[in-house]
Design a protein around this motif. Sequence first.
Motif, PDB file in Angstrom:
ATOM      1  N   ILE A 249       2.304   1.746  -3.301  1.00 52.26           N
ATOM      2  CA  ILE A 249       1.234   2.451  -4.433  1.00 52.26           C
ATOM      3  C   ILE A 249       0.638   3.835  -4.108  1.00 52.26           C
ATOM      4  CG2 ILE A 249      -1.436   2.223  -5.407  1.00 52.26           C
ATOM      5  CD1 ILE A 249      -1.678  -0.320  -4.036  1.00 52.26           C
ATOM      6  N   ASP A 250       0.840   4.248  -2.344  1.00 51.82           N
ATOM      7  CA  ASP A 250       0.492   5.601  -2.616  1.00 51.82           C
ATOM      8  C   ASP A 250       1.836   6.868  -2.867  1.00 51.82           C
ATOM      9  OD1 ASP A 250      -1.167   7.237  -0.644  1.00 51.82           O
ATOM     10  OD2 ASP A 250       0.644   7.011   1.018  1.00 51.82           O
TER      11      ASP A 250
ATOM     12  N   CYS B 229       0.302  -1.168  -0.346  1.00 48.91           N
ATOM     13  CA  CYS B 229       0.045   0.138   0.013  1.00 48.91           C
ATOM     14  C   CYS B 229       0.702   1.329   0.282  1.00 48.91           C
ATOM     15  CB  CYS B 229      -1.070  -0.172   1.289  1.00 48.91           C
ATOM     16  SG  CYS B 229      -2.756  -0.735   0.751  1.00 48.91           S
ATOM     17  N   PRO B 230       1.564   1.630   0.675  1.00 48.02           N
ATOM     18  CA  PRO B 230       2.627   2.145   0.837  1.00 48.02           C
ATOM     19  C   PRO B 230       3.027   2.780  -0.532  1.00 48.02           C
ATOM     20  CG  PRO B 230       3.464   0.544   2.515  1.00 48.02           C
ATOM     21  CD  PRO B 230       2.324   0.381   2.008  1.00 48.02           C
TER      22      PRO B 230
END
Lengths: 178, 333
Positions: free
Chosen positions: A42-43, A39-40
Amino acid sequence: MYTLFLDTHGSEIIVSLFDGDRLFQKRQESEYSHAKFLCPMIDSLLKENNLTVKNINEIVVINGPGSFTGLRIGLSVAKVMAYSLNIPIKVISTLKACLISDEIDDKKMAVIEDNKGYYICINGLDEKYVEDISSYNDYRVVPEKIDVRKVINYSKNIETVNSHLVRANYVKLIEAEK
Amino acid sequence: MKDVYILAIESSCDETSVSIVKNGRDDIATTVNSQIDVHTLYGGVVPELASRLHLENITLVIDKTLKKANMSVEDMSAIAVTYSPGLLGSLLVGLEAAKALSLVYNKPFIKVNHMMGHIAANNIGRELKYPLVSLVISGGHTDLMYMEKEGSIKYLGRTLDDAVGECFDKVARILDMPYPGGPNVEKCAENGKNVVPMPKLLEDGSLNFSFSGIKSHVNNLVHNAKQRGGSVVKEDVACSFQIAVTDSLVSKTRQAIRETGVKYLSIAGGVAASSFIREKLTKMCEEEGVKVFIPEKKYCTDNATMIGAAAYMLYKNQEFSGLDVNASSQGDL
């Protein structure tokens, strides 16, 4: 608009954004800690390119075979994002993605090894799990490498799945089911 | 303060659950998708199978909960999820789903310890009072804790071997009862008499528990009877076993209350859904003049409402997490 591509089947996580021309990409080696990175990644990939989730109009995700846990991490994120953004999602097998990524179009097979055997796919046909691959010596084994552009372009020919129905392509049964 | 709505996800074992909780108290909508029917076929939870089912069901459970509440993730103040302890593969599905929601809607992300969730189940619809002694009894835990105030935890005692719920499940299996063991042993015990001698459970003056001895004892009883070509009276064994285990829970909890001098007891965890155990602990509290908090049965077994209730305590202190949180199979409070 961008296609978000995710691959978490192996020890290298791939997150890409592709608008048909430009490809933004992050790759990260991760041993047993995909959840820490995905997720980091993608962010930050979005932020570094001044994009938001609103710029994503489609998701393409590798659904296996590969590490069961790794796959589930990628698929959980992919299906929840597709569901909440209400955008189409497509899944593609790891083995097919490796075959597509390979240049030469001859007798070839994709192989992913685990601790007990091999997931194989010959010329893009049936996928199976075998303990011995010596009977497939006629085939050239393609590298376990994914060319994101090629895979996303190929995915134009695959049908969209309902995000609720996105599942992993485990190929192998679990012990309890045998 | 504006009303706080938290969307919480729980997937630490074999229940995929999503809940929307208002101000840590009100259960606006909750969905619990239990996999129990599948795992019953194998006599217990198969971790890989549990993880697979979580992945299949996660968006359906989120969707159903939002529809029940007639709300959107946009309306939420934060997204919360159980990250520890539990089955790693199971935890990861819920954890990543929660992160994805937090990422898409740009909402604060809150990681919640499952055991804190069990305790917070006592905040649903009312308010816990402190200082208190907390007894958490489940398939993975048997913990006695002292809480001076919300969020402050001091361990007083715990099981040295099997958790109480685990012991019930194993004894049920020895007695040829299907998974899950607790409710089946309780049901069977209703028709039995307390006539089968059981060993004394840990009496060392500490607040620790031990349940492996009584499990082996039941195993030996059944095995010996079989070898002699006979069988045990299941109802009597179940009844005697349940009384012995409950007595241990009651006496250690009584000791903890006396040693700490608290006026409140919080009981939580899946085993707290047992009517027999609830009744005995409640009776002890009456004798000790202590007010007891036990969640409704549906909030004792795993559910996301309790995770939302626990997340609210963290929300108030702005204890948010980054999206790099990993799941962890073991995790003390």
